[in-house]
Design a protein around this motif. Structure first.
Motif, PDB file in Angstrom:
ATOM      1  N   ALA A 112     -10.674  -8.924   9.113  1.00 20.66           N
ATOM      2  CA  ALA A 112     -11.992  -8.422   9.506  1.00 20.66           C
ATOM      3  C   ALA A 112     -12.109  -6.934   9.244  1.00 20.66           C
ATOM      4  O   ALA A 112     -11.114  -6.222   9.145  1.00 20.66           O
ATOM      5  N   ASN A 113     -13.360  -6.496   9.148  1.00 23.02           N
ATOM      6  CA  ASN A 113     -13.626  -5.065   9.193  1.00 23.02           C
ATOM      7  C   ASN A 113     -13.420  -4.638  10.653  1.00 23.02           C
ATOM      8  O   ASN A 113     -13.973  -5.246  11.567  1.00 23.02           O
ATOM      9  N   ALA A 114     -12.620  -3.620  10.854  1.00 21.53           N
ATOM     10  CA  ALA A 114     -12.236  -3.225  12.213  1.00 21.53           C
ATOM     11  C   ALA A 114     -13.456  -2.930  13.093  1.00 21.53           C
ATOM     12  O   ALA A 114     -13.490  -3.314  14.266  1.00 21.53           O
TER      13      ALA A 114
ATOM     14  N   PHE B 293       4.665   2.395   5.697  1.00 25.14           N
ATOM     15  CA  PHE B 293       4.251   3.665   6.284  1.00 25.14           C
ATOM     16  C   PHE B 293       5.378   4.214   7.169  1.00 25.14           C
ATOM     17  O   PHE B 293       5.417   3.974   8.373  1.00 25.14           O
TER      18      PHE B 293
ATOM     19  N   PHE C 195       3.315  -1.784  14.215  1.00 30.48           N
ATOM     20  CA  PHE C 195       3.099  -1.461  15.628  1.00 30.48           C
ATOM     21  C   PHE C 195       3.180  -2.723  16.503  1.00 30.48           C
ATOM     22  O   PHE C 195       3.881  -2.750  17.511  1.00 30.48           O
TER      23      PHE C 195
ATOM     24  N   ARG D 196       5.637   4.067  16.429  1.00 34.96           N
ATOM     25  CA  ARG D 196       5.735   2.643  16.759  1.00 34.96           C
ATOM     26  C   ARG D 196       6.668   2.457  17.951  1.00 34.96           C
ATOM     27  O   ARG D 196       6.363   1.714  18.889  1.00 34.96           O
TER      28      ARG D 196
ATOM     29  N   ASP E   1      -5.040   2.661  13.981  1.00 31.35           N
ATOM     30  CA  ASP E   1      -4.340   3.443  12.947  1.00 31.35           C
ATOM     31  C   ASP E   1      -5.104   3.356  11.627  1.00 31.35           C
ATOM     32  O   ASP E   1      -4.629   2.773  10.649  1.00 31.35           O
TER      33      ASP E   1
ATOM     34  N   GLN F 124       0.841  -1.198   0.000  1.00 27.97           N
ATOM     35  CA  GLN F 124       0.000   0.000   0.000  1.00 27.97           C
ATOM     36  C   GLN F 124       0.880   1.253   0.000  1.00 27.97           C
ATOM     37  O   GLN F 124       1.962   1.261   0.553  1.00 27.97           O
TER      38      GLN F 124
ATOM     39  N   ASP G 237      -6.803  -6.525  10.191  1.00 27.05           N
ATOM     40  CA  ASP G 237      -6.835  -5.710   8.977  1.00 27.05           C
ATOM     41  C   ASP G 237      -7.849  -6.355   8.031  1.00 27.05           C
ATOM     42  O   ASP G 237      -8.170  -7.531   8.161  1.00 27.05           O
ATOM     43  N   SER G 238      -8.347  -5.552   7.085  1.00 30.10           N
ATOM     44  CA  SER G 238      -9.286  -6.116   6.109  1.00 30.10           C
ATOM     45  C   SER G 238      -8.553  -6.625   4.874  1.00 30.10           C
ATOM     46  O   SER G 238      -9.161  -7.243   4.012  1.00 30.10           O
TER      47      SER G 238
ATOM     48  N   PHE H 223      -6.030  -2.121  12.274  1.00 32.26           N
ATOM     49  CA  PHE H 223      -5.515  -1.536  11.033  1.00 32.26           C
ATOM     50  C   PHE H 223      -3.997  -1.768  11.008  1.00 32.26           C
ATOM     51  O   PHE H 223      -3.204  -0.841  10.849  1.00 32.26           O
ATOM     52  N   CYS H 224      -3.617  -3.024  11.164  1.00 28.01           N
ATOM     53  CA  CYS H 224      -2.205  -3.358  11.409  1.00 28.01           C
ATOM     54  C   CYS H 224      -1.330  -3.277  10.171  1.00 28.01           C
ATOM     55  O   CYS H 224      -0.115  -3.166  10.275  1.00 28.01           O
ATOM     56  N   ASN H 225      -1.921  -3.345   8.968  1.00 26.39           N
ATOM     57  CA  ASN H 225      -1.148  -3.444   7.736  1.00 26.39           C
ATOM     58  C   ASN H 225      -0.081  -4.527   7.886  1.00 26.39           C
ATOM     59  O   ASN H 225      -0.407  -5.667   8.187  1.00 26.39           O
TER      60      ASN H 225
HETATM   61  N1  SAH Z   1      -0.676   0.545  11.202  1.00 24.14           N
HETATM   62  C1  SAH Z   1      -0.090   0.352   9.886  1.00 24.14           C
HETATM   63  C2  SAH Z   1      -0.638   1.276   8.823  1.00 24.14           C
HETATM   64  C3  SAH Z   1      -2.135   1.256   8.676  1.00 24.14           C
HETATM   65  S1  SAH Z   1      -2.709   1.811   7.126  1.00 24.14           S
HETATM   66  C4  SAH Z   1       1.438   0.495   9.993  1.00 24.14           C
HETATM   67  O1  SAH Z   1       1.953   0.742  11.084  1.00 24.14           O
HETATM   68  O2  SAH Z   1       2.112   0.354   8.976  1.00 24.14           O
HETATM   69  C5  SAH Z   1      -4.406   1.453   7.247  1.00 24.14           C
HETATM   70  C6  SAH Z   1      -4.752  -0.023   7.145  1.00 24.14           C
HETATM   71  O3  SAH Z   1      -6.150  -0.145   7.375  1.00 24.14           O
HETATM   72  C7  SAH Z   1      -4.497  -0.679   5.798  1.00 24.14           C
HETATM   73  O4  SAH Z   1      -3.658  -1.784   5.984  1.00 24.14           O
HETATM   74  C8  SAH Z   1      -5.890  -1.117   5.299  1.00 24.14           C
HETATM   75  O5  SAH Z   1      -5.843  -2.373   4.641  1.00 24.14           O
HETATM   76  C9  SAH Z   1      -6.664  -1.213   6.577  1.00 24.14           C
HETATM   77  N2  SAH Z   1      -8.115  -0.991   6.513  1.00 24.14           N
HETATM   78  C10 SAH Z   1      -8.794  -0.044   5.824  1.00 24.14           C
HETATM   79  N3  SAH Z   1     -10.109  -0.078   6.124  1.00 24.14           N
HETATM   80  C11 SAH Z   1     -10.275  -1.081   7.034  1.00 24.14           C
HETATM   81  C12 SAH Z   1     -11.395  -1.606   7.750  1.00 24.14           C
HETATM   82  N4  SAH Z   1     -12.622  -1.099   7.594  1.00 24.14           N
HETATM   83  N5  SAH Z   1     -11.178  -2.602   8.627  1.00 24.14           N
HETATM   84  C13 SAH Z   1      -9.949  -3.121   8.812  1.00 24.14           C
HETATM   85  N6  SAH Z   1      -8.858  -2.655   8.164  1.00 24.14           N
HETATM   86  C14 SAH Z   1      -9.011  -1.669   7.287  1.00 24.14           C
END
Ligand code: SAH
Length: 373
Positions: A255-257, A183, A212, A190, A277, A178, A228-229, A206-208
């Protein structure tokens, strides 16, 4: 009637010159100033401007040993250009020639897109043997009348690039990851979050690729649930955990967060440290109210899952959702959750993403660390 992408002089109301800009009649940002002195945006200009951007970062980083953002658009006087530099090892390559630097560039305005050749020549002069990837797959290009473009501009893509951050190893996918692949702006946050992690059970939402959560494990967290989704992001998180020796302590959840936090609430799960995040919920001013509801919902649910004395690390990368708004949202969430917050740290993006006056959009990332009583 200057040509689209042309260099134009910008005059003030008294017709006195302000500087030179790149013009785009199709964009709402009609002219982007690149210099106060009257000069052409040629390869010499880019070489000097990029060298200045690197020189400033040398105060805080070692650009030869660390991955970092070299050019942050307007904040470095090069509007519409982003360049990240990844220093690491290509996995699978023979160890003698495994190390190196790869650049990842985004051309986000017409003026920059038309000067790709000049920019590449400047980058190749500054970094002679580096591979250069283009990640112009940002939706903002549409506002400039540009389509998306991804590919390799110079050299070769590494087999599997592994960078070091805060003493840990992370794989970076330059072409498929991404944004530009990693990031970088959250590097210091972090490390800051990890300081609270020892002995705690962590939820990294939103761990990507797990930046973290893995930092928390290295600091002594007992377990990380990484949500993460995106399936590729979760795969990267799992591989990164393994790479650092924490395979058994990190569990990924696709999952959806919002749904996942609700599920955890129903099953009465508790965590000692939660990281939120999310992607930018407010991409413009009009979206702020809807974003407020989204952020509040997330933060309220997270606060309910925190054990007494638990730590919430909560981020927003929307410039439009400012610090005051963010704090007000958090106050509402705390009140509704019946929790009293102690504001421990109010942080921003790391220093390779400078904040400059006259360009409010450079003040974008908020990272609040709070303790919930
Ligand atoms: N924390 C990460 C960066 C997060 S970027 C780091 O430290 O690098 C945002 C992330 O949210 C992306 O990986 C994206 O896939 C995820 N995302 C976006 N919408 C989401 C949702 N509704 N539920 C879960 N994850 C989601």
């Amino acid at each position: 009637m200057p040509e689209p992408g042309a260099e134009v002089e910008v005059l003030d109301a008294r017709k006195l010159p302000i500087g030179v800009a790149l013009y785009n009649p199709a964009s709402r940002i009609r002219a982007r100033i690149y210099s106060r002195a009257f000069r052409s945006a040629d390869s010499a200009f880019f070489r000097e401007a990029i060298a200045r951007a690197i020189a400033w970062r040398r105060r805080f980083f070692d650009p030869d040993a660390q991955s970092l953002r070299l050019v942050f658009g307007e904040a470095d006087g090069i509007p519409g250009l982003i360049v990240d530099s990844f220093v690491g090892q290509a996995e699978g390559a023979s160890s003698s020639r495994a190390g190196g630097r790869w650049l990842s560039a985004q051309f986000l305005s017409l003026g920059m897109d038309m000067r790709k050749a000049e920019i590449l020549s400047a980058l190749s002069e500054l970094f002679p043997s580096s591979g250069i990837a283009e990640r112009s797959d940002s939706p903002v290009r549409a506002h400039e009348g540009l389509s998306e473009a991804v590919g390799l501009l110079a050299g070769e893509a590494p087999e599997g690039l592994v960078i070091r951050e805060n003493g840990l190893s992370f794989a970076v996918d330059l072409i498929g990851g991404q944004k530009t692949g990693w990031f970088l702006d959250q590097r210091a946050n972090r490390a800051a979050s990890a300081r609270y992690a020892s002995g705690r059970r962590v939820l990294d939402v939103f761990c990507n690729a797990g930046g973290f959560g893995i930092a928390c494990l290295a600091a002594g967290a007992t377990e990380v649930v990484a949500v993460d989704s995106s399936v590729p992001a979760l795969k990267a998180a799992a591989t990164n955990a393994e790479r650092n020796g924490f395979a058994s302590k990190l569990r990924t959840e696709e999952a959806n967060a919002f749904d996942y936090l609700r599920l955890m609430e129903r099953s009465k799960e508790r965590f000692g440290l939660i990281i939120l995040d999310p992607p930018a919920f407010a991409k413009n001013h009009a979206a702020v109210e809807a974003a407020h509801r989204g952020y509040k919902d997330l933060n309220l649910r997270a606060l309910k899952l925190l054990e007494p004395g638990g730590i919430l690390v909560t981020c927003s990368c929307s410039h439009w959702f400012g610090q005051e708004r963010f704090t007000a949202m958090l106050e509402e969430a705390a009140r509704d959750a019946g929790r009293r917050l102690r504001y421990v740290e109010e942080r921003a993006q790391d220093l390779d993403h400078p904040i400059v006056s006259g360009y409010g959009e450079s003040r974008y990332l908020k990272c609040m660390i709070v303790e919930a009583g």
